[in-house]
Design a protein around this motif. Structure first.
Motif, PDB file in Angstrom:
ATOM      1  N   MET A 188       0.842  -1.191   0.000  1.00 14.40           N
ATOM      2  CA  MET A 188       0.000   0.000   0.000  1.00 14.40           C
ATOM      3  C   MET A 188       0.882   1.249   0.000  1.00 14.40           C
ATOM      4  SD  MET A 188      -3.060   0.857   2.666  1.00 14.40           S
ATOM      5  CE  MET A 188      -2.261   0.129   4.080  1.00 14.40           C
ATOM      6  N   ILE A 189       0.447   2.254  -0.730  1.00 12.91           N
ATOM      7  CA  ILE A 189       1.189   3.518  -0.757  1.00 12.91           C
ATOM      8  C   ILE A 189       0.537   4.485   0.234  1.00 12.91           C
ATOM      9  CG2 ILE A 189       1.817   5.515  -2.185  1.00 12.91           C
ATOM     10  CD1 ILE A 189       1.762   3.556  -4.610  1.00 12.91           C
ATOM     11  N   LEU A 190       1.331   4.988   1.159  1.00 13.41           N
ATOM     12  CA  LEU A 190       0.818   5.887   2.195  1.00 13.41           C
ATOM     13  C   LEU A 190       1.531   7.223   2.042  1.00 13.41           C
ATOM     14  CD1 LEU A 190       1.068   3.143   4.886  1.00 13.41           C
ATOM     15  CD2 LEU A 190      -1.084   4.205   4.165  1.00 13.41           C
ATOM     16  N   THR A 245       8.636  -1.278  10.324  1.00 15.76           N
ATOM     17  CA  THR A 245       7.950  -2.530  10.667  1.00 15.76           C
ATOM     18  C   THR A 245       6.888  -2.874   9.619  1.00 15.76           C
ATOM     19  OG1 THR A 245       6.206  -1.444  11.950  1.00 15.76           O
ATOM     20  CG2 THR A 245       8.218  -2.022  13.148  1.00 15.76           C
ATOM     21  N   CYS A 246       6.744  -2.023   8.600  1.00 14.28           N
ATOM     22  CA  CYS A 246       5.696  -2.224   7.574  1.00 14.28           C
ATOM     23  C   CYS A 246       6.361  -2.418   6.223  1.00 14.28           C
ATOM     24  CB  CYS A 246       4.786  -1.000   7.478  1.00 14.28           C
ATOM     25  SG  CYS A 246       4.101  -0.426   9.020  1.00 14.28           S
ATOM     26  N   SER A 247       7.010  -3.555   6.029  1.00 11.99           N
ATOM     27  CA  SER A 247       7.819  -3.732   4.824  1.00 11.99           C
ATOM     28  C   SER A 247       6.980  -3.745   3.545  1.00 11.99           C
ATOM     29  CB  SER A 247       8.647  -5.001   4.942  1.00 11.99           C
ATOM     30  OG  SER A 247       7.793  -6.068   5.226  1.00 11.99           O
ATOM     31  N   GLU A 248       5.690  -4.056   3.679  1.00 13.43           N
ATOM     32  CA  GLU A 248       4.861  -4.133   2.472  1.00 13.43           C
ATOM     33  C   GLU A 248       4.312  -2.775   2.035  1.00 13.43           C
ATOM     34  OE1 GLU A 248       2.158  -4.523   5.961  1.00 13.43           O
ATOM     35  OE2 GLU A 248       4.211  -5.078   5.511  1.00 13.43           O
ATOM     36  N   ASP A 249       4.544  -1.729   2.824  1.00 17.62           N
ATOM     37  CA  ASP A 249       4.002  -0.404   2.509  1.00 17.62           C
ATOM     38  C   ASP A 249       5.098   0.563   2.053  1.00 17.62           C
ATOM     39  OD1 ASP A 249       1.403  -1.152   3.375  1.00 17.62           O
ATOM     40  OD2 ASP A 249       2.039  -0.863   5.454  1.00 17.62           O
ATOM     41  N   SER A 250       4.712   1.531   1.226  1.00 19.85           N
ATOM     42  CA  SER A 250       5.642   2.592   0.831  1.00 19.85           C
ATOM     43  C   SER A 250       5.172   3.896   1.462  1.00 19.85           C
ATOM     44  CB  SER A 250       5.647   2.791  -0.684  1.00 19.85           C
ATOM     45  OG  SER A 250       5.855   1.587  -1.332  1.00 19.85           O
ATOM     46  N   PHE A 251       6.058   4.525   2.211  1.00 21.76           N
ATOM     47  CA  PHE A 251       5.716   5.779   2.903  1.00 21.76           C
ATOM     48  C   PHE A 251       6.317   6.977   2.165  1.00 21.76           C
ATOM     49  CE2 PHE A 251       5.022   2.649   6.124  1.00 21.76           C
ATOM     50  CZ  PHE A 251       4.066   3.166   6.972  1.00 21.76           C
ATOM     51  N   TYR A 252       5.482   7.967   1.912  1.00 25.04           N
ATOM     52  CA  TYR A 252       5.934   9.225   1.310  1.00 25.04           C
ATOM     53  C   TYR A 252       5.472  10.373   2.193  1.00 25.04           C
ATOM     54  CZ  TYR A 252       6.677   6.686  -3.085  1.00 25.04           C
ATOM     55  OH  TYR A 252       7.118   5.814  -4.048  1.00 25.04           O
ATOM     56  N   TYR A 264      -1.666   9.504  12.924  1.00 21.23           N
ATOM     57  CA  TYR A 264      -1.424   8.923  11.597  1.00 21.23           C
ATOM     58  C   TYR A 264      -1.045   7.441  11.733  1.00 21.23           C
ATOM     59  CZ  TYR A 264       0.356   8.776   6.751  1.00 21.23           C
ATOM     60  OH  TYR A 264       0.574   8.472   5.426  1.00 21.23           O
ATOM     61  N   ILE A 265      -0.140   7.164  12.656  1.00 19.87           N
ATOM     62  CA  ILE A 265       0.281   5.773  12.871  1.00 19.87           C
ATOM     63  C   ILE A 265      -0.902   4.942  13.360  1.00 19.87           C
ATOM     64  CG2 ILE A 265       1.717   4.294  14.366  1.00 19.87           C
ATOM     65  CD1 ILE A 265       3.917   6.475  14.119  1.00 19.87           C
ATOM     66  N   SER A 266      -1.683   5.512  14.249  1.00 19.73           N
ATOM     67  CA  SER A 266      -2.826   4.754  14.772  1.00 19.73           C
ATOM     68  C   SER A 266      -3.831   4.463  13.656  1.00 19.73           C
ATOM     69  CB  SER A 266      -3.419   5.548  15.948  1.00 19.73           C
ATOM     70  OG  SER A 266      -4.791   5.506  15.961  1.00 19.73           O
ATOM     71  N   MET A 267      -4.002   5.414  12.748  1.00 21.13           N
ATOM     72  CA  MET A 267      -4.904   5.185  11.610  1.00 21.13           C
ATOM     73  C   MET A 267      -4.394   4.032  10.741  1.00 21.13           C
ATOM     74  SD  MET A 267      -5.943   7.910   8.640  1.00 21.13           S
ATOM     75  CE  MET A 267      -4.523   7.710   7.579  1.00 21.13           C
ATOM     76  N   ILE A 268      -3.106   4.028  10.465  1.00 22.98           N
ATOM     77  CA  ILE A 268      -2.546   2.976   9.609  1.00 22.98           C
ATOM     78  C   ILE A 268      -2.658   1.614  10.306  1.00 22.98           C
ATOM     79  CG2 ILE A 268      -0.427   2.134   8.488  1.00 22.98           C
ATOM     80  CD1 ILE A 268       0.382   5.189   8.339  1.00 22.98           C
ATOM     81  N   LYS A 269      -2.389   1.624  11.608  1.00 23.87           N
ATOM     82  CA  LYS A 269      -2.491   0.365  12.370  1.00 23.87           C
ATOM     83  C   LYS A 269      -3.904  -0.180  12.348  1.00 23.87           C
ATOM     84  CE  LYS A 269       1.170   0.613  15.878  1.00 23.87           C
ATOM     85  NZ  LYS A 269       1.435   1.174  17.216  1.00 23.87           N
TER      86      LYS A 269
END
Ligand code: PGA
Length: 230
Positions: free
Chosen positions: A1-3, A29-36, A222-227
């Protein structure tokens, strides 16, 4: 997922650095996501292993006489190779024309940048129905090279940005599936994404990630939303 998080005119250099430090601890800890992260120009930073820093705006020049703008020379200082183009606030508040947006697109494409290209309709167009929405989007992408390898598209209905009123899941699914037919690139949704709707929105077919404004500005929220979607 792109965040992708758009700080707009929020955060200072100091608070951006603190934010990035906190987010970095989570993002690795979220290797499957891309953070921008798109901080304001005064808080640009180099990317880390898990967070890519992009520019909210840049002028299509290397350097030169363009008061108030930044060009490639300023982005190079931080090795920034990612830029937002066509955000609705640039189009509708700052008055950027289709022509200028296309110039920026072509220039940063030529420079090999990853381009987050934002499209989306104002309320009066949405009220005319889905065909009108797609005709409006067709104008926004006219002349834009949708086959560009480093393109990420963000569908952001103008009426949903910063209003707290997100598009419905049905609207998002419908418009995303239509955009996917004309452009087979990662497609983000943006417009009042928040903890209450995040999980449902990212689960919609054709949504490859989100571009978040308001709900990204507090790093703990933001982190809580993603979690909440994990
Ligand atoms: P918002 O902004 O999340 O505050 O609606 C989204 C955006 O402008 O990209």
């Amino acid at each position: 997922m792109i965040l992708a998080a758009n700080f707009k005119t929020n955060h200072t250099r100091k608070s951006t650095l603190e934010y990035l430090e906190t987010l970095d601890g989570f993002s690795n800890t979220c290797s499957e996501d891309s953070f921008y992260i798109f901080p304001p120009a005064t808080a640009l930073e180099s990317s880390s292993a898990h967070i890519t820093i992009g520019a909210q705006n840049a002028y299509p020049i290397e350097s030169g006489s363009c008061t108030g703008e930044i060009g490639v020379a300023q982005l190079n200082e931080f090795s920034i190779k990612t830029v937002l183009i066509g955000h609705s606030e640039r189009r509708h508040v700052l008055g950027e024309s289709l022509d200028l947006i296309k110039k920026k697109y072509d220039f940063f494409k030529e420079q090999g940048f990853t381009i987050f290209f934002c499209i989306g309709e104002p309320l009066e167009v949405k009220e005319q129905g889905v065909d009108a929405v797609m005709a409006y989007i067709a104008d926004q992408i006219e002349g834009i090279d949708l086959s560009y390898e480093n393109l990420i598209v963000a569908y952001e209905p103008v009426w949903a940005i910063g209003t707290g009123k997100s598009a419905t899941n049905e609207d998002i699914a419908q418009i995303h599936s239509k955009i996917k037919k004309i452009c087979d690139k990662p497609l983000l949704y943006g417009g009042s994404v928040k903890e209450a709707n995040f999980k449902d929105i990212v689960a919609i077919d054709g949504v490859d990630g989100v571009l978040v404004g308001t709900a990204s500005w507090d790093v703990a929220d933001y982190i809580s939303m993603i979690k909440s979607a994990k």
